[in-house]
Design an enzyme around this catalytic site. Structure first.
Site, PDB file in Angstrom:
ATOM      1  N   ARG A 172       0.831  -1.219   0.000  1.00  0.00           N
ATOM      2  CA  ARG A 172       0.000   0.000   0.000  1.00  0.00           C
ATOM      3  C   ARG A 172       0.862   1.264   0.000  1.00  0.00           C
ATOM      4  NH1 ARG A 172      -2.223  -3.658  -1.003  1.00  0.00           N
ATOM      5  NH2 ARG A 172      -4.001  -4.667  -0.020  1.00  0.00           N
ATOM      6  N   SER A 221     -10.550  -1.104   4.321  1.00  0.00           N
ATOM      7  CA  SER A 221      -9.697  -1.207   5.510  1.00  0.00           C
ATOM      8  C   SER A 221      -9.072   0.150   5.809  1.00  0.00           C
ATOM      9  CB  SER A 221      -8.580  -2.231   5.269  1.00  0.00           C
ATOM     10  OG  SER A 221      -9.152  -3.511   5.167  1.00  0.00           O
ATOM     11  N   GLU A 291      -4.188   3.439   6.288  1.00  0.00           N
ATOM     12  CA  GLU A 291      -3.961   3.221   4.849  1.00  0.00           C
ATOM     13  C   GLU A 291      -4.654   4.358   4.097  1.00  0.00           C
ATOM     14  OE1 GLU A 291      -5.245  -0.707   3.466  1.00  0.00           O
ATOM     15  OE2 GLU A 291      -6.151   0.252   1.714  1.00  0.00           O
TER      16      GLU A 291
HETATM   17  C1  FAD Z   1     -15.712  -1.463   0.385  1.00  0.00           C
HETATM   18  C2  FAD Z   1     -14.260  -1.172   0.028  1.00  0.00           C
HETATM   19  C3  FAD Z   1     -13.392  -2.232  -0.156  1.00  0.00           C
HETATM   20  C4  FAD Z   1     -12.042  -1.991  -0.469  1.00  0.00           C
HETATM   21  N1  FAD Z   1     -11.204  -3.050  -0.675  1.00  0.00           N
HETATM   22  C5  FAD Z   1      -9.918  -2.818  -0.987  1.00  0.00           C
HETATM   23  C6  FAD Z   1      -9.025  -3.928  -1.210  1.00  0.00           C
HETATM   24  O1  FAD Z   1      -9.400  -5.083  -1.164  1.00  0.00           O
HETATM   25  N2  FAD Z   1      -7.728  -3.643  -1.493  1.00  0.00           N
HETATM   26  C7  FAD Z   1      -7.270  -2.369  -1.574  1.00  0.00           C
HETATM   27  O2  FAD Z   1      -6.076  -2.171  -1.839  1.00  0.00           O
HETATM   28  N3  FAD Z   1      -8.091  -1.301  -1.376  1.00  0.00           N
HETATM   29  C8  FAD Z   1      -9.395  -1.504  -1.088  1.00  0.00           C
HETATM   30  N4  FAD Z   1     -10.224  -0.433  -0.877  1.00  0.00           N
HETATM   31  C9  FAD Z   1      -9.679   0.931  -0.932  1.00  0.00           C
HETATM   32  C10 FAD Z   1      -9.731   1.612  -2.315  1.00  0.00           C
HETATM   33  O3  FAD Z   1     -10.788   1.093  -3.107  1.00  0.00           O
HETATM   34  C11 FAD Z   1      -8.408   1.481  -3.090  1.00  0.00           C
HETATM   35  O4  FAD Z   1      -7.326   2.034  -2.379  1.00  0.00           O
HETATM   36  C12 FAD Z   1      -8.507   2.173  -4.465  1.00  0.00           C
HETATM   37  O5  FAD Z   1      -7.366   1.869  -5.212  1.00  0.00           O
HETATM   38  C13 FAD Z   1      -8.610   3.693  -4.363  1.00  0.00           C
HETATM   39  O6  FAD Z   1      -8.950   4.204  -5.644  1.00  0.00           O
HETATM   40  P1  FAD Z   1      -9.771   5.553  -5.803  1.00  0.00           P
HETATM   41  O7  FAD Z   1      -9.925   5.838  -7.243  1.00  0.00           O
HETATM   42  O8  FAD Z   1     -11.030   5.490  -5.012  1.00  0.00           O
HETATM   43  O9  FAD Z   1      -8.747   6.568  -5.140  1.00  0.00           O
HETATM   44  P2  FAD Z   1      -9.090   7.785  -4.168  1.00  0.00           P
HETATM   45  O10 FAD Z   1      -9.632   7.270  -2.884  1.00  0.00           O
HETATM   46  O11 FAD Z   1      -9.885   8.787  -4.878  1.00  0.00           O
HETATM   47  O12 FAD Z   1      -7.603   8.335  -3.910  1.00  0.00           O
HETATM   48  C14 FAD Z   1      -6.680   7.589  -3.133  1.00  0.00           C
HETATM   49  C15 FAD Z   1      -5.306   8.292  -3.210  1.00  0.00           C
HETATM   50  O13 FAD Z   1      -4.825   8.184  -4.536  1.00  0.00           O
HETATM   51  C16 FAD Z   1      -4.586   9.485  -5.080  1.00  0.00           C
HETATM   52  N5  FAD Z   1      -4.940   9.434  -6.493  1.00  0.00           N
HETATM   53  C17 FAD Z   1      -6.162   9.189  -7.031  1.00  0.00           C
HETATM   54  N6  FAD Z   1      -6.080   9.153  -8.365  1.00  0.00           N
HETATM   55  C18 FAD Z   1      -4.789   9.381  -8.682  1.00  0.00           C
HETATM   56  C19 FAD Z   1      -4.051   9.478  -9.916  1.00  0.00           C
HETATM   57  N7  FAD Z   1      -4.652   9.326 -11.097  1.00  0.00           N
HETATM   58  N8  FAD Z   1      -2.717   9.730  -9.855  1.00  0.00           N
HETATM   59  C20 FAD Z   1      -2.089   9.868  -8.664  1.00  0.00           C
HETATM   60  N9  FAD Z   1      -2.719   9.819  -7.473  1.00  0.00           N
HETATM   61  C21 FAD Z   1      -4.051   9.568  -7.486  1.00  0.00           C
HETATM   62  C22 FAD Z   1      -5.470  10.433  -4.264  1.00  0.00           C
HETATM   63  O14 FAD Z   1      -4.961  11.761  -4.272  1.00  0.00           O
HETATM   64  C23 FAD Z   1      -5.385   9.780  -2.885  1.00  0.00           C
HETATM   65  O15 FAD Z   1      -4.187  10.142  -2.230  1.00  0.00           O
HETATM   66  C24 FAD Z   1     -11.576  -0.657  -0.582  1.00  0.00           C
HETATM   67  C25 FAD Z   1     -12.478   0.422  -0.396  1.00  0.00           C
HETATM   68  C26 FAD Z   1     -13.801   0.164  -0.107  1.00  0.00           C
HETATM   69  C27 FAD Z   1     -14.751   1.325   0.047  1.00  0.00           C
END
Ligand code: FAD
Length: 299
Positions: A172, A221, A291
């Site tokens: 992560r 998480s 995280e």
């Molecule tokens: C129900 C649920 C289950 C989940 N299960 C998992 C799992 O199994 N494994 C896991 O790893 N995560 C999990 N997550 C967390 C999340 O889905 C992941 O971390 C996902 O990759 C985040 O993507 P996002 O587009 O929502 O990013 P955001 O939440 O919008 O952003 C996260 C970070 O990334 C940065 N960011 C976003 N886009 C970019 C870009 N294009 N370039 C550079 N930086 C950027 C943002 O500034 C921020 O710092 C879960 C979340 C939920 C709600």
């Protein structure tokens, strides 16, 4: 609030004071001064090249791993979801996807093309940009295990191609070679997988549904697992399941999830996070690290 002057021609395409609680899976977060969804990579490049360099820029994907504070985010928030959405097969084993593509779409499409292993992407409710930033992973798979090349954009709109060897990638955690670059696309390498089937994705999603409070407002998480242990086990053993501040509470189903039960503010979620950290440290002698990424300013 910051009075942001946007490049000419863009005023009609941005939203001012856009509430970020509408764009996060926790449903919390104050306003962004400016919210911008670009049309494509060239459009974004043109916007950033003309935007006054003093204006802060933040990227948000599907908001599934961010805690946006109650006073919101100053400057411009860029969202590639629904915009940078190209997903194409380059050859027998390589797929290029833009940053706004949902992880689940890549997981399902790879399967249709008979490529794998990509099932783990199907359960991650974020964009590929967010997955690249977080090195998102599940069930033993991690985003960067499959990355052959990334395309980034800097604050001035300049696009670069970079190799994974330029990044320090861990659990992560992704440390870029230079600060102030975001992901606009990536090329992933998979293997022909004759056994890949929608059944495997369905089974993994069922396992997730059985163990996680899917459907409730969360960010997945909250804490990374400490070496050799599980954050959920430590939180549960410290008696914290169900602990609440206002409408923010530790899930009774999975102790590493914190739920917004309806009207929680970011401050309530942060108070629960701090209480969990302090209690787990007092009981187990282990400090948990979030995280989830905290963005913006407190009220
Ligand atoms: C129900 C649920 C289950 C989940 N299960 C998992 C799992 O199994 N494994 C896991 O790893 N995560 C999990 N997550 C967390 C999340 O889905 C992941 O971390 C996902 O990759 C985040 O993507 P996002 O587009 O929502 O990013 P955001 O939440 O919008 O952003 C996260 C970070 O990334 C940065 N960011 C976003 N886009 C970019 C870009 N294009 N370039 C550079 N930086 C950027 C943002 O500034 C921020 O710092 C879960 C979340 C939920 C709600």
């Amino acid at each position: 609030m910051m009075q942001v002057v946007v490049p000419s021609g863009f005023e009609k395409r941005i939203r001012r004071n856009e509430l970020l609680s509408r764009h996060t899976t926790w449903h919390v977060g104050g306003p962004a001064d400016v919210w911008f969804v670009p049309r494509d990579i060239a459009d974004l490049s043109s916007f950033l090249a003309q935007l006054c360099p003093e204006v802060p820029v933040t990227w948000v994907g599907l908001g599934s791993n961010v805690l946006v504070r109650d006073a919101g985010i100053r400057g411009v928030v860029i969202c590639p979801h629904g915009a940078l959405s190209s997903l194409e097969r380059l050859d027998a084993t390589r797929i290029r996807a833009e940053a706004g593509v949902p992880c689940a779409r890549l997981g399902r499409q790879a399967l249709k093309w008979g490529l794998g292993p990509a099932e783990f992407f199907a359960g991650i409710p974020g964009t590929l940009g967010g997955a690249l930033a977080m090195n998102a992973g599940a069930w033993g798979g991690e985003t960067w295990q499959r990355v052959l090349e990334v395309e980034t954009m800097d604050r001035h709109g300049v696009v670069r191609r970079r190799s994974p060897s330029e990044y320090q990638v861990g659990y992560r955690s992704v440390v870029p070679p230079a600060p102030g670059e975001w992901f606009v696309a990536a090329t992933f390498g998979f293997e022909p997988d004759a056994l890949a089937s929608t059944d495997s994705i369905r089974r993994l999603l069922e396992r997730r549904l059985a163990s996680q409070p899917i459907g409730e407002w969360s960010c997945g998480s909250v804490f990374t697992n400490p070496p050799g242990d599980h954050a959920a086990r430590l939180i549960e053993a410290a008696g914290l399941k169900g602990f609440r501040v206002g409408d923010a509470g530790v899930s009774t189903k999975h102790a590493n999830f914190i739920i917004n039960h309806g009207h929680a503010r970011a401050a309530d979620l942060e108070a629960v996070i701090r209480h969990v950290q302090d209690t787990v440290e007092r009981v187990h002698g282990v400090r948990l690290h979030p995280e989830v990424r905290v963005l913006g300013e407190p009220a």
